[in-house]
Design a protein around this motif. Structure first.
Motif, PDB file in Angstrom:
ATOM      1  N   SER A 109       0.793  -1.155   0.229  1.00 51.64           N
ATOM      2  CA  SER A 109      -0.027  -0.004  -0.115  1.00 51.64           C
ATOM      3  C   SER A 109       0.894   1.349  -0.026  1.00 51.64           C
ATOM      4  CB  SER A 109      -1.032   0.086   1.213  1.00 51.64           C
ATOM      5  OG  SER A 109      -1.717  -1.089   1.250  1.00 51.64           O
ATOM      6  N   TYR A 110       1.994   1.169   0.212  1.00 48.01           N
ATOM      7  CA  TYR A 110       3.033   2.391   0.304  1.00 48.01           C
ATOM      8  C   TYR A 110       3.117   3.492  -0.920  1.00 48.01           C
ATOM      9  CZ  TYR A 110       4.922  -0.700   4.205  1.00 48.01           C
ATOM     10  OH  TYR A 110       5.376  -1.426   5.093  1.00 48.01           O
ATOM     11  N   LEU A 111       3.220   2.444  -2.040  1.00 51.90           N
ATOM     12  CA  LEU A 111       3.233   3.381  -3.259  1.00 51.90           C
ATOM     13  C   LEU A 111       1.873   4.019  -3.597  1.00 51.90           C
ATOM     14  CD1 LEU A 111       5.411   1.348  -5.624  1.00 51.90           C
ATOM     15  CD2 LEU A 111       6.117   3.494  -4.220  1.00 51.90           C
ATOM     16  N   ARG A 112       0.827   3.458  -3.231  1.00 53.58           N
ATOM     17  CA  ARG A 112      -0.614   3.824  -3.397  1.00 53.58           C
ATOM     18  C   ARG A 112      -0.791   5.085  -2.490  1.00 53.58           C
ATOM     19  NH1 ARG A 112      -4.145  -0.161  -2.271  1.00 53.58           N
ATOM     20  NH2 ARG A 112      -2.796  -1.434  -1.921  1.00 53.58           N
ATOM     21  N   LEU A 113      -0.380   4.927  -1.224  1.00 55.23           N
ATOM     22  CA  LEU A 113      -0.598   5.945  -0.369  1.00 55.23           C
ATOM     23  C   LEU A 113       0.413   7.391  -0.816  1.00 55.23           C
ATOM     24  CD1 LEU A 113      -0.506   4.139   3.170  1.00 55.23           C
ATOM     25  CD2 LEU A 113      -2.392   5.361   2.057  1.00 55.23           C
ATOM     26  N   ALA A 114       1.551   6.933  -1.024  1.00 58.31           N
ATOM     27  CA  ALA A 114       2.260   8.091  -1.719  1.00 58.31           C
ATOM     28  C   ALA A 114       1.731   8.680  -2.993  1.00 58.31           C
ATOM     29  CB  ALA A 114       3.615   7.638  -1.980  1.00 58.31           C
ATOM     30  N   GLY A 115       1.049   7.924  -3.926  1.00 58.14           N
ATOM     31  CA  GLY A 115       0.503   8.495  -5.163  1.00 58.14           C
ATOM     32  C   GLY A 115      -0.880   9.035  -4.557  1.00 58.14           C
ATOM     33  N   MET A 116      -1.590   8.717  -3.498  1.00 60.73           N
ATOM     34  CA  MET A 116      -2.656   9.530  -3.105  1.00 60.73           C
ATOM     35  C   MET A 116      -2.347  10.921  -2.698  1.00 60.73           C
ATOM     36  SD  MET A 116      -5.619   8.354  -0.415  1.00 60.73           S
ATOM     37  CE  MET A 116      -6.355   7.238  -1.593  1.00 60.73           C
ATOM     38  N   ALA A 117      -1.215  10.882  -1.874  1.00 64.36           N
ATOM     39  CA  ALA A 117      -0.950  12.182  -1.401  1.00 64.36           C
ATOM     40  C   ALA A 117      -0.309  13.125  -2.558  1.00 64.36           C
ATOM     41  CB  ALA A 117       0.391  11.707  -0.280  1.00 64.36           C
ATOM     42  N   LEU A 118       0.223  12.600  -3.424  1.00 64.62           N
ATOM     43  CA  LEU A 118       0.685  13.575  -4.415  1.00 64.62           C
ATOM     44  C   LEU A 118      -0.665  13.924  -5.351  1.00 64.62           C
ATOM     45  CD1 LEU A 118       3.724  11.643  -5.674  1.00 64.62           C
ATOM     46  CD2 LEU A 118       3.747  13.703  -4.225  1.00 64.62           C
ATOM     47  N   LEU A 119      -1.465  13.170  -5.267  1.00 65.22           N
ATOM     48  CA  LEU A 119      -2.517  13.583  -6.235  1.00 65.22           C
ATOM     49  C   LEU A 119      -3.367  14.711  -5.436  1.00 65.22           C
ATOM     50  CD1 LEU A 119      -4.466  13.195  -8.516  1.00 65.22           C
ATOM     51  CD2 LEU A 119      -5.852  11.251  -7.241  1.00 65.22           C
ATOM     52  N   MET A 120      -3.537  14.392  -4.067  1.00 61.39           N
ATOM     53  CA  MET A 120      -4.254  15.534  -3.308  1.00 61.39           C
ATOM     54  C   MET A 120      -3.671  16.711  -3.242  1.00 61.39           C
ATOM     55  SD  MET A 120      -6.029  13.150  -0.365  1.00 61.39           S
ATOM     56  CE  MET A 120      -7.329  12.050  -0.516  1.00 61.39           C
ATOM     57  N   LEU A 121      -2.334  16.546  -2.854  1.00 59.25           N
ATOM     58  CA  LEU A 121      -1.426  17.890  -2.887  1.00 59.25           C
ATOM     59  C   LEU A 121      -1.495  18.572  -4.276  1.00 59.25           C
ATOM     60  CD1 LEU A 121       0.503  19.544  -1.117  1.00 59.25           C
ATOM     61  CD2 LEU A 121       2.610  18.142  -2.293  1.00 59.25           C
ATOM     62  N   ALA A 122      -1.434  18.061  -5.330  1.00 59.74           N
ATOM     63  CA  ALA A 122      -1.339  18.733  -6.663  1.00 59.74           C
ATOM     64  C   ALA A 122      -2.828  19.176  -6.949  1.00 59.74           C
ATOM     65  CB  ALA A 122      -1.090  17.493  -7.728  1.00 59.74           C
ATOM     66  N   ALA A 123      -3.810  18.619  -6.680  1.00 56.76           N
ATOM     67  CA  ALA A 123      -5.147  19.077  -6.665  1.00 56.76           C
ATOM     68  C   ALA A 123      -5.347  20.420  -5.630  1.00 56.76           C
ATOM     69  CB  ALA A 123      -6.191  18.237  -6.204  1.00 56.76           C
ATOM     70  N   SER A 124      -4.882  20.414  -4.495  1.00 56.68           N
ATOM     71  CA  SER A 124      -4.916  21.512  -3.718  1.00 56.68           C
ATOM     72  C   SER A 124      -3.991  22.644  -4.190  1.00 56.68           C
ATOM     73  CB  SER A 124      -4.268  21.233  -2.143  1.00 56.68           C
ATOM     74  OG  SER A 124      -5.093  20.130  -1.675  1.00 56.68           O
ATOM     75  N   ILE A 125      -2.796  22.502  -4.943  1.00 51.51           N
ATOM     76  CA  ILE A 125      -2.062  23.580  -5.545  1.00 51.51           C
ATOM     77  C   ILE A 125      -2.798  24.018  -6.623  1.00 51.51           C
ATOM     78  CG2 ILE A 125       0.364  24.025  -6.580  1.00 51.51           C
ATOM     79  CD1 ILE A 125       1.488  21.847  -4.838  1.00 51.51           C
ATOM     80  N   ALA A 126      -3.296  23.081  -7.411  1.00 49.24           N
ATOM     81  CA  ALA A 126      -3.781  23.678  -8.547  1.00 49.24           C
ATOM     82  C   ALA A 126      -5.201  24.481  -8.349  1.00 49.24           C
ATOM     83  CB  ALA A 126      -4.395  22.274  -9.520  1.00 49.24           C
ATOM     84  N   GLY A 127      -5.947  24.164  -7.385  1.00 52.21           N
ATOM     85  CA  GLY A 127      -7.212  24.945  -6.826  1.00 52.21           C
ATOM     86  C   GLY A 127      -6.774  26.204  -6.249  1.00 52.21           C
ATOM     87  N   LEU A 128      -5.538  26.211  -5.489  1.00 58.19           N
ATOM     88  CA  LEU A 128      -5.164  27.622  -4.671  1.00 58.19           C
ATOM     89  C   LEU A 128      -4.761  28.524  -6.072  1.00 58.19           C
ATOM     90  CD1 LEU A 128      -4.541  29.241  -2.418  1.00 58.19           C
ATOM     91  CD2 LEU A 128      -2.306  27.907  -2.407  1.00 58.19           C
ATOM     92  N   ALA A 129      -3.928  27.781  -6.955  1.00 59.27           N
ATOM     93  CA  ALA A 129      -3.552  28.663  -8.240  1.00 59.27           C
ATOM     94  C   ALA A 129      -4.542  29.467  -8.785  1.00 59.27           C
ATOM     95  CB  ALA A 129      -2.569  28.037  -9.020  1.00 59.27           C
TER      96      ALA A 129
END
Length: 329
Positions: A109-129
């Motif tokens: 589950s490690y890689l999927r958890l990391a991928g989920m974190a990156l996805l949510m972080l990227a979505a947050s940054i895109a929304g803020l921008a």
């Protein structure tokens, strides 16, 4: 909250130990970044004048280091939320879970958890921008009258962020415990919180407030004392030598990381119990737990409740089975 406390107390190494390890990694990287920043400041301090190239290089270093720390922190917190659902779920069946066992059961589950974190972080940054661009656009064309719209926009963004945070709060638990892919886990969290948003929001925000107050009350005085004694010990040299700040940075970071890990572990345990509780209310997951509890003593010592396609039972929820950790419902 009582169930989360009991689960953490029953499996301290798996819950608090996992949180401390993750926070320790983040703390070490923070100290390394702080040390490099102090070194850069010392080099710049020896220069008579700061050139444009040096300013750009220093700003780029700060931005790069801050971005890396943000990404690692996001991955660490999400990994913690996913990993701790295992000892919490096993505590419902009165099963103890060790530190190494927790990481072993979450293998895959490690890689999927990391991928989920990156996805949510990227979505947050895109929304803020997008929001910043919209604010600049509104103020540019409407002038001072656009300030009112900006304030309303900020309030709307806060509301949307809170709504999405609650809707996605159970995704790490679903990803690890069931297990599921990234987008399937996101959809799972979305469906589980449907019709239970306010209740979930209330529990999460109350837990966050309580943990923040307790951690601040304990860690802030200790940090202030460490800083105070370090200042007395360094004498007048502290103002002239930036390297004397490093020991204080290490100690304060270690203190903050330790108490922060305790708080994060408890919050993750509360979120894990919310996930189990909502599955009970929607799917009769308690029936699965009752069935697995009957075989827990003679079954596989690495058994994880709910894995292997269990949990989809259209029956009304019943009482939590077994154990003091399960009594929070």
């Amino acid at each position: 909250m009582d169930g989360a406390f009991q689960a953490c107390r029953r499996n301290p190494a798996a819950t608090f130990g996992t949180a401390i390890i993750i926070q320790a990694v983040i703390a070490v990287l923070s100290v390394v970044f702080g040390q490099s920043l102090i070194g850069s400041l010392e080099v710049l301090d020896t220069q008579a004048e700061l050139t444009d190239a040096q300013a750009i290089s220093f700003g780029a270093s700060v931005l790069t280091g801050g971005t890396v720390l943000t990404i690692i922190s996001a991955i660490g917190i999400l990994a913690m939320q996913g990993l701790l659902v295992i000892p919490v779920a096993r505590a419902i069946l009165n099963l103890k879970t060790g530190l190494g066992q927790t990481w072993r059961l979450a293998k895959g589950s490690y890689l999927r958890l990391a991928g989920m974190a990156l996805l949510m972080l990227a979505a947050s940054i895109a929304g803020l921008a997008a929001f910043v661009f919209a604010v600049v656009f509104v103020i540019e064309f409407l002038g001072t009258s656009g300030v009112v719209l900006t304030v309303l926009g900020v309030l709307a963004v806060i509301a949307v962020f809170a709504w999405l945070t609650v809707k996605l709060a159970l995704a790490p638990a679903a990803l690890v415990l069931e297990p599921r892919g990234i987008f399937a886990a996101v959809g799972r969290s979305w469906s589980l919180t449907r019709g239970n948003w306010w209740r979930t929001f209330g529990i999460l925000i109350l837990t966050s407030i309580i943990v923040s107050i307790i951690v601040s009350v304990i860690s802030t005085p200790i940090t202030m004392l460490v800083t105070l004694f370090a200042s007395f010990g360094s004498g007048d040299a502290a103002g002239d030598d930036l390297s004397t700040i490093l020991p204080v940075l290490v100690l304060t970071t270690a203190i903050s990381a330790f108490f922060g890990a305790i708080g994060y572990a408890f919050q993750a345990a509360v979120t894990s119990l919310l996930y189990v509780d909502l599955r009970m209310r929607r799917e009769g997951f308690d029936v699965v737990l009752m069935r697995e509890q009957e075989h827990a003593a003679s079954g596989d010592p690495d058994d994880v409740p709910g894995r292997g396609g269990h949990g989809q039972f259209p029956v009304p929820p019943g009482p939590w089975p077994g154990g003091r950790a399960a009594g929070s419902r």
